[in-house]
Design a protein around this motif. Sequence first.
Motif, mmCIF file in Angstrom:
data_model
loop_
_atom_site.group_PDB
_atom_site.id
_atom_site.type_symbol
_atom_site.label_atom_id
_atom_site.label_comp_id
_atom_site.label_asym_id
_atom_site.label_seq_id
_atom_site.Cartn_x
_atom_site.Cartn_y
_atom_site.Cartn_z
ATOM 1 N N LEU A 186 -75.581 25.380 -92.925
ATOM 2 C CA LEU A 186 -74.403 25.712 -93.728
ATOM 3 C C LEU A 186 -74.647 25.419 -95.207
ATOM 4 N N GLN A 187 -75.345 24.332 -95.492
ATOM 5 C CA GLN A 187 -75.634 23.970 -96.883
ATOM 6 C C GLN A 187 -76.531 25.005 -97.559
ATOM 7 N N ALA A 188 -77.346 25.715 -96.785
ATOM 8 C CA ALA A 188 -78.251 26.718 -97.344
ATOM 9 C C ALA A 188 -77.520 28.010 -97.718
ATOM 10 N N GLN A 189 -76.290 28.150 -97.247
ATOM 11 C CA GLN A 189 -75.509 29.355 -97.525
ATOM 12 C C GLN A 189 -74.623 29.145 -98.743
ATOM 13 N N ALA A 190 -74.044 30.246 -99.224
ATOM 14 C CA ALA A 190 -73.050 30.141 -100.295
ATOM 15 C C ALA A 190 -71.891 29.282 -99.788
ATOM 16 N N SER A 191 -71.287 28.549 -100.686
ATOM 17 C CA SER A 191 -70.184 27.674 -100.300
ATOM 18 C C SER A 191 -68.955 28.489 -99.904
#
Length: 132
Positions: A66-71
């Motif tokens: 999730l952290q690797a994706q856009a917020s």
Amino acid sequence: RAEMERQSRAAAVAGPYQVLVIPLLAEGGRRDHVDRVLVVDAPESVQLERLMTRDAVTREQAAAALQAQASRSARHAMADDVITNAGGVEELERQVAELHALYERLAREKAALIPPSPRPHPSPLPPRRERE
């Protein structure tokens, strides 16, 4: 981009509007080829649980994904519409039905603004005479 254009052409014959699935749209930052952006969202806790179940990974691995994706805030900032997918199917269907009605109305309005294709002009040449 070529795949989106292919999907767009294929969908154009299927209905009044098209929904393109573009998972990394927020990361790419380009929305010049679409009229609206719909984000299907869920709270982070729900996203974590779903990732852990779907991918059979640990909470830490799911959190890293999730952290690797856009917020969420970045996705919401570019969204015209948001569906919250955190409850039951009935709630999801209600939200989809509301947006479907909106998208059909917007498609009709857009179609009304586009002038119809011009009819071919008659040939400037005189009609052919039949041979006797």
